[in-house]
Design a protein around this motif. Structure first.
Motif, short mmCIF file in Angstrom:
data_model
loop_
_atom_site.label_atom_id
_atom_site.label_comp_id
_atom_site.label_asym_id
_atom_site.label_seq_id
_atom_site.Cartn_x
_atom_site.Cartn_y
_atom_site.Cartn_z
N ILE A 43 -19.13 69.61 -36.64
CA ILE A 43 -17.71 69.95 -36.73
C ILE A 43 -17.52 71.47 -36.71
CG2 ILE A 43 -15.68 69.85 -38.24
CD1 ILE A 43 -16.83 67.10 -39.23
N VAL A 44 -18.35 72.17 -37.46
CA VAL A 44 -18.26 73.64 -37.51
C VAL A 44 -18.44 74.23 -36.12
CG1 VAL A 44 -19.42 75.73 -38.34
CG2 VAL A 44 -18.97 73.84 -39.92
N GLN A 45 -19.43 73.73 -35.40
CA GLN A 45 -19.72 74.25 -34.06
C GLN A 45 -18.61 73.89 -33.07
OE1 GLN A 45 -23.45 72.93 -32.46
NE2 GLN A 45 -23.31 74.20 -30.63
N ALA A 46 -18.12 72.65 -33.15
CA ALA A 46 -17.11 72.19 -32.19
C ALA A 46 -15.82 73.01 -32.30
CB ALA A 46 -16.81 70.71 -32.42
N PHE A 47 -15.46 73.38 -33.53
CA PHE A 47 -14.23 74.15 -33.72
C PHE A 47 -14.47 75.66 -33.81
CE2 PHE A 47 -12.81 69.97 -35.51
CZ PHE A 47 -11.80 69.73 -34.58
N LYS A 48 -15.74 76.06 -33.61
CA LYS A 48 -16.10 77.48 -33.63
C LYS A 48 -15.65 78.15 -34.93
CE LYS A 48 -16.04 78.06 -28.58
NZ LYS A 48 -15.88 76.64 -28.25
N LEU A 49 -16.03 77.54 -36.04
CA LEU A 49 -15.66 78.05 -37.35
C LEU A 49 -16.74 78.99 -37.88
CD1 LEU A 49 -14.45 74.68 -38.94
CD2 LEU A 49 -13.05 76.41 -37.80
N SER A 50 -16.33 80.07 -38.50
CA SER A 50 -17.26 81.01 -39.13
C SER A 50 -17.14 80.87 -40.65
CB SER A 50 -16.95 82.45 -38.71
OG SER A 50 -17.11 82.60 -37.31
N ILE A 51 -18.06 80.12 -41.24
CA ILE A 51 -18.01 79.87 -42.68
C ILE A 51 -18.37 81.16 -43.42
CG2 ILE A 51 -18.89 78.44 -44.56
CD1 ILE A 51 -17.32 76.91 -42.40
N PRO A 52 -17.56 81.57 -44.41
CA PRO A 52 -17.85 82.80 -45.16
C PRO A 52 -19.22 82.74 -45.84
CG PRO A 52 -15.64 81.99 -45.63
CD PRO A 52 -16.32 80.92 -44.86
N ALA A 53 -19.86 83.89 -45.95
CA ALA A 53 -21.16 83.94 -46.62
C ALA A 53 -21.03 83.61 -48.10
CB ALA A 53 -21.78 85.33 -46.43
N ASP A 54 -19.96 84.09 -48.72
CA ASP A 54 -19.70 83.82 -50.13
C ASP A 54 -18.66 82.70 -50.22
OD1 ASP A 54 -19.16 83.76 -52.82
OD2 ASP A 54 -18.67 85.90 -53.01
N VAL A 55 -19.14 81.46 -50.14
CA VAL A 55 -18.19 80.33 -50.09
C VAL A 55 -17.47 80.13 -51.42
CG1 VAL A 55 -19.28 79.05 -48.21
CG2 VAL A 55 -20.09 78.71 -50.55
N LYS A 56 -18.09 80.53 -52.52
CA LYS A 56 -17.43 80.37 -53.82
C LYS A 56 -16.17 81.22 -53.89
CE LYS A 56 -18.09 80.94 -58.81
NZ LYS A 56 -19.04 81.29 -59.90
N THR A 57 -16.29 82.49 -53.55
CA THR A 57 -15.13 83.39 -53.59
C THR A 57 -14.08 82.95 -52.59
OG1 THR A 57 -16.50 85.24 -54.31
CG2 THR A 57 -14.37 85.77 -53.32
N ALA A 58 -14.53 82.60 -51.39
CA ALA A 58 -13.58 82.18 -50.35
C ALA A 58 -12.85 80.90 -50.77
CB ALA A 58 -14.32 81.96 -49.04
N ALA A 59 -13.59 79.94 -51.30
CA ALA A 59 -12.97 78.68 -51.71
C ALA A 59 -11.95 78.91 -52.83
CB ALA A 59 -14.04 77.69 -52.17
N THR A 60 -12.30 79.79 -53.76
CA THR A 60 -11.37 80.12 -54.86
C THR A 60 -10.09 80.73 -54.32
OG1 THR A 60 -13.24 80.48 -56.36
CG2 THR A 60 -11.12 81.39 -57.01
N ASN A 61 -10.22 81.62 -53.35
CA ASN A 61 -9.04 82.26 -52.76
C ASN A 61 -8.22 81.28 -51.93
OD1 ASN A 61 -9.69 84.74 -53.90
ND2 ASN A 61 -10.90 85.39 -52.14
#
Length: 431
Positions: free
Chosen positions: A281-299
Motif C-alpha cells: 500500500i505504501v509503495q502503490a500510493f508513493k507514501l513517505s512514512i516519517p522516520a519518527d512515527v511516534k511524533t508524527a502520529a501524535t501530531n
C-alpha cells in the motif's frame, strides 16, 4: 371426539399448506439468490481472473434446513426444481464460512439474507472467495490480534480508520494522499508499539480483509453507493463491535483496496499467502512514512479527534480489565470444566470476544462439535491459547447424555462422561 379429530386434521392440513408455502417461498428466494450470485461473479471475473461462483449452501440455523445450488456426492440433498434441499447434520456448525461436506467444497451462508441486493451479494461473494482461496493460492489463516483489545492498539486503529474515511471522501488527489499518509503513519506507530503486530494483522487482512474486499468489488457499486456502504460499515463497527481483534480487517482492506483499484487496477491479482499488504500500500500510493512515527502520529491525531478517542478508550480499558478479572476468576482460578478437543469443529461470533493474556480468549457465544458431542455456549467460555481445549463453568445438572451449567449445554455422545478430579475440576473421560 370426531369434531375434535376433524378440527385437528383441518388444522394440520392448514399448517402443512402454510409450511409448504413458506418452504416454496424460501426455495424460490434461494433460487433467485443463486442466480444473482452467478450473474454478479460472472460479470466480475476480471477481479481474480476466474469466476468465483461455485457450490453454495444457504442454511436456516434454527431448523438446519439447507438450500443448495448443486447436488452433493451422496444424495443427501433432494432436487426441488432447479435447486437442492435437505437438512444439515447436527455435527456441522452453521456459520458464514466455507467447508468441505459430502464431496464438495461449499460456501455456506446463513439465512435470512440481507434485504439489500448489494449487501446480499457482498456477503455471498465474501464466502465464495473463501471457498476459492486454495485455487487462488491463499491459505486459510485466522490469527488473533489481541493487541487490538489494548487501549493504544484500539486508539491507533481508530485513528487509522478515521483517516481512511477522510481519504475516501477526499475530492482531490492531494487531500487523499495526505489522509492516506496519516492512516499509514498511525499503522506504523501501532506496529512500533506492539512488535509482531505487523505479521498477525497482515495474516488476517490477507484472509478476511481480501475476502471482504472481494465481496465489495463483486457488488460493483457506484461511487456514491460505495462511500455510503463504507460509512455505514465503519459506523456499525465502531458503535456495535465490542472488540476489534478479529473484525478490523473487514474495514481496513476494503477501504484501502477500493482506492487501490482506482490507482492501480488489478493490484489484487498479484497477491498470495506470502504477500505483505502494508508495504504494498505504501509503495502503490508513493507514501513517505516519517522516520519518527511516534511524533508524527501524535501530531496527526489532532485532525481526527485524537483526544476524544483517547478518553473513550481509557474509559473502556478500565471496564475491560474488570471483565477480564471476572473471567479469570471464573475460568482459571475457580474450579471449572475442561473439554479437550479430539476433532473439533467450531462456530462463534468474532465481534464480542475478550482476550486474556497467557490463557486464551473468552467467546461469549460459540458452538463446538467434536467426537465427544456438542457444546453450546451462551454466556461465555474460554478457548485456550493453543486451541486444544475449551473451559466452561462447573456443571449444575448431569445426566448420561446431557450436562448443563450456567450459560452452557453439553450433549454427550455415547461412550463419554464427565468426571471430577481431586482439584474439583471436571474433565471428559472416554469410557
Amino acid at each position: 371426539m370426531k369434531t375434535f379429530l376433524l378440527a385437528g386434521l383441518l388444522l394440520g392440513s392448514a399448517a402443512g399448506d402454510a409450511l409448504c408455502q413458506q418452504s416454496d417461498t424460501t426455495a424460490t428466494q434461494a433460487q433467485r439468490t443463486f442466480q444473482e450470485a452467478a450473474a454478479a461473479t460472472k460479470k466480475q471475473q476480471r477481479l481474480w481472473g476466474i469466476d468465483l461462483y461455485g457450490p453454495m449452501l444457504l442454511v436456516n440455523p434454527a431448523t438446519r434446513e439447507v438450500y443448495a445450488n448443486m447436488p452433493d456426492s451422496s444424495g443427501k440433498l433432494q432436487k426441488q426444481g432447479t435447486i437442492y434441499t435437505g437438512k444439515l447434520p447436527s455435527k456441522i456448525n452453521t456459520a458464514n464460512t466455507s467447508l468441505y461436506w459430502e464431496g464438495r467444497s461449499w460456501a455456506m451462508v446463513q439465512l435470512p439474507l440481507p434485504a439489500d441486493k448489494d449487501e446480499r451479494i457482498n456477503l455471498i461473494a465474501h464466502e465464495l472467495f473463501h471457498r476459492s482461496q486454495p485455487t487462488l493460492h491463499f491459505k486459510l489463516s485466522d490469527p488473533t490480534n489481541n493487541h487490538l483489545d489494548k487501549k493504544d492498539g484500539r486508539i491507533y486503529l481508530r485513528l487509522e480508520l478515521a483517516a481512511l474515511q477522510q481519504a475516501l471522501a477526499a475530492t482531490s488527489p492531494e487531500v487523499r494522499q495526505q489522509h492516506l499518509l496519516h492512516a499509514m503513519t498511525f499503522r506504523h506507530y501501532r506496529y512500533e508499539l506492539y512488535p509482531g503486530a505487523d505479521t498477525t494483522e497482515n495474516a488476517l487482512e490477507l484472509n478476511e480483509g481480501i475476502a471482504e474486499y472481494t465481496g465489495m468489488m463483486v457488488c460493483n457499486r457506484d461511487k456514491a453507493a460505495a462511500l455510503k456502504h463504507f460509512d455505514k460499515n465503519l459506523y456499525d463497527f465502531l458503535h456495535y463491535y465490542p472488540t476489534f481483534v478479529r473484525s478490523f480487517a473487514y474495514q481496513t482492506i476494503p477501504m484501502y483496496g477500493y482506492m487501490l483499484s482506482q490507482a492501480k487496477p488489478g493490484w489484487n491479482r498479484q497477491l498470495n499467502s506470502q504477500s505483505n499488504l502494508t508495504p504494498l500500500i505504501v509503495q502503490a500510493f508513493k507514501l513517505s512514512i516519517p522516520a519518527d512515527v511516534k511524533t508524527a502520529a501524535t501530531n496527526y491525531a489532532r485532525e481526527y479527534n485524537g483526544d476524544a478517542v483517547a478518553l473513550e478508550e481509557a474509559a473502556r480499558e478500565k471496564k475491560i480489565q474488570e471483565q477480564i478479572a471476572a473471567y479469570t476468576q471464573l475460568f482459571i482460578k475457580q474450579a471449572h470444566t475442561e473439554l479437550r478437543f479430539v476433532k473439533m469443529n467450531i462456530s462463534f461470533n468474532p465481534s464480542n470476544i475478550v482476550p486474556i493474556d497467557g490463557y486464551g480468549t473468552v467467546y461469549p457465544t460459540m458452538r463446538i462439535s467434536d467426537a465427544w458431542g456438542i457444546l453450546t455456549v451462551t454466556e461465555g467460555a474460554l478457548m485456550s491459547a493453543q486451541w486444544d481445549k475449551v473451559i466452561v463453568g462447573l456443571p449444575q445438572n448431569v445426566t448420561d447424555q446431557l450436562v448443563t451449567g450456567q450459560g452452557w449445554k453439553l450433549e454427550l455422545n455415547k461412550g463419554y462422561n464427565l468426571e471430577k478430579d481431586a482439584t474439583g475440576n471436571y474433565a471428559l473421560k472416554k469410557q
